[in-house]
Design a protein around this motif. Structure first.
Motif, PDB file in Angstrom:
ATOM      1  N   VAL A 153       0.843  -1.203   0.000  1.00 54.27           N
ATOM      2  CA  VAL A 153       0.000   0.000   0.000  1.00 54.27           C
ATOM      3  C   VAL A 153       0.876   1.249   0.000  1.00 54.27           C
ATOM      4  CG1 VAL A 153      -1.653   1.352   1.364  1.00 54.27           C
ATOM      5  CG2 VAL A 153      -2.020  -1.095   1.040  1.00 54.27           C
ATOM      6  N   ALA A 154       1.900   1.266   0.848  1.00 51.13           N
ATOM      7  CA  ALA A 154       2.792   2.429   0.912  1.00 51.13           C
ATOM      8  C   ALA A 154       3.493   2.656  -0.413  1.00 51.13           C
ATOM      9  CB  ALA A 154       3.817   2.253   2.027  1.00 51.13           C
ATOM     10  N   THR A 156       1.110   9.639  -5.351  1.00 47.76           N
ATOM     11  CA  THR A 156       0.997  10.950  -4.710  1.00 47.76           C
ATOM     12  C   THR A 156       2.317  11.669  -4.476  1.00 47.76           C
ATOM     13  OG1 THR A 156       1.097   9.971  -2.513  1.00 47.76           O
ATOM     14  CG2 THR A 156      -1.096  10.268  -3.479  1.00 47.76           C
ATOM     15  N   ARG A 157       3.439  10.987  -4.724  1.00 44.78           N
ATOM     16  CA  ARG A 157       4.770  11.542  -4.479  1.00 44.78           C
ATOM     17  C   ARG A 157       4.975  11.892  -2.995  1.00 44.78           C
ATOM     18  NH1 ARG A 157       3.839  15.798  -8.745  1.00 44.78           N
ATOM     19  NH2 ARG A 157       4.324  17.083  -6.973  1.00 44.78           N
ATOM     20  N   VAL A 158       4.355  11.111  -2.130  1.00 47.12           N
ATOM     21  CA  VAL A 158       4.537  11.243  -0.681  1.00 47.12           C
ATOM     22  C   VAL A 158       5.523  10.166  -0.259  1.00 47.12           C
ATOM     23  CG1 VAL A 158       3.392  11.035   1.557  1.00 47.12           C
ATOM     24  CG2 VAL A 158       2.228  12.160  -0.330  1.00 47.12           C
ATOM     25  N   PRO A 159       6.504  10.477   0.579  1.00 44.31           N
ATOM     26  CA  PRO A 159       7.473   9.464   0.998  1.00 44.31           C
ATOM     27  C   PRO A 159       6.802   8.265   1.695  1.00 44.31           C
ATOM     28  CG  PRO A 159       8.178  11.641   1.692  1.00 44.31           C
ATOM     29  CD  PRO A 159       6.795  11.791   1.158  1.00 44.31           C
ATOM     30  N   GLN A 160       7.297   7.063   1.390  1.00 47.63           N
ATOM     31  CA  GLN A 160       6.747   5.847   1.984  1.00 47.63           C
ATOM     32  C   GLN A 160       6.841   5.878   3.505  1.00 47.63           C
ATOM     33  OE1 GLN A 160       7.942   2.064   0.406  1.00 47.63           O
ATOM     34  NE2 GLN A 160       8.165   2.893  -1.653  1.00 47.63           N
ATOM     35  N   LYS A 161       7.887   6.474   4.020  1.00 44.77           N
ATOM     36  CA  LYS A 161       8.089   6.573   5.467  1.00 44.77           C
ATOM     37  C   LYS A 161       6.895   7.260   6.137  1.00 44.77           C
ATOM     38  CE  LYS A 161      11.090   9.217   8.486  1.00 44.77           C
ATOM     39  NZ  LYS A 161      12.284  10.038   8.524  1.00 44.77           N
ATOM     40  N   PRO A 199      -6.335   8.138  -3.628  1.00 47.55           N
ATOM     41  CA  PRO A 199      -5.302   7.167  -4.014  1.00 47.55           C
ATOM     42  C   PRO A 199      -5.022   6.145  -2.917  1.00 47.55           C
ATOM     43  CG  PRO A 199      -4.364   9.386  -3.881  1.00 47.55           C
ATOM     44  CD  PRO A 199      -5.823   9.502  -3.637  1.00 47.55           C
ATOM     45  N   GLY A 200      -5.173   6.535  -1.659  1.00 48.13           N
ATOM     46  CA  GLY A 200      -4.951   5.607  -0.560  1.00 48.13           C
ATOM     47  C   GLY A 200      -5.977   4.492  -0.548  1.00 48.13           C
TER      48      GLY A 200
END
Length: 182
Positions: A45-46, A53-58, A141-142
């Motif tokens: 999922v991450a 979304t270009r959000v860091p997986q962390k 997107p999540g």
């Protein structure tokens, strides 16, 4: 989240594989299977959401939790609330606004003197006030990524369960081989 997503699996076929093992070994294999499958779900999922979304997986992994409900069921929880902009990376003030990670927020600012790593703000109207904290919505997107991965859970669960049963069988055979009996 627009609708409740619930994945139910028929666990009878899984427990049939564990028939030859003692109950404690069966339970240990099943718990490890649930834990490892949940870790896989969180990673997938991450990874999928980070690409969209270009959000860091962390940052996304901090929003994913696994709960072991009982001996034979678990739950993966995904928090879809908007992400605060300052959690996306290091914020940099530019002439046009604030740049955080791979995201640009026009007309935004940080309070560099009071909280240099703190929240990013933006005006909501033409007047001086009101102002709001800048947040990034990622619920669509999540949810899509979670549904996509949920469709693959049963196949992954079987793969991991086979590995865990194999481990328990080898462990039991090792005990028998060393001592001649159980």
């Amino acid at each position: 989240m627009s609708g409740l997503l619930k994945v139910e699996l028929d666990t009878h076929q899984f427990f049939d594989l564990l028939h030859a093992l003692p109950p404690s070994a069966m339970q240990a294999a099943w718990r490890r299977t649930l834990r490892k499958t949940s870790t896989w779900v969180k990673a997938q999922v991450a990874k999928t959401v980070a690409q969209d979304t270009r959000v860091p997986q962390k940052v996304l992994r901090q929003r994913l939790y696994f709960f072991l409900h009982s001996r034979d069921s678990g739950k993966v929880w995904l928090g879809l609330n908007p992400l605060q902009a300052h959690r996306l990376g290091k914020s940099r003030q530019t002439r046009r606004g604030v740049s955080v990670g791979r995201h640009r927020f026009a007309g935004a600012w940080t309070m560099a003197q009071r909280a240099p790593t703190g929240p990013v703000f933006q005006r909501t109207g033409k007047a001086r006030y009101p102002i709001t904290e800048v947040k990034l919505d990622w619920d669509d997107p999540g949810e899509a990524a979670f549904r996509k991965v949920a469709a693959q859970v049963e196949a992954r669960l079987l793969v991991v369960l086979r590995q865990e049963v194999n481990y328990e069988l080898h462990k039991a055979l090792g005990r028998i081989g060393r001592h001649g009996t159980r």
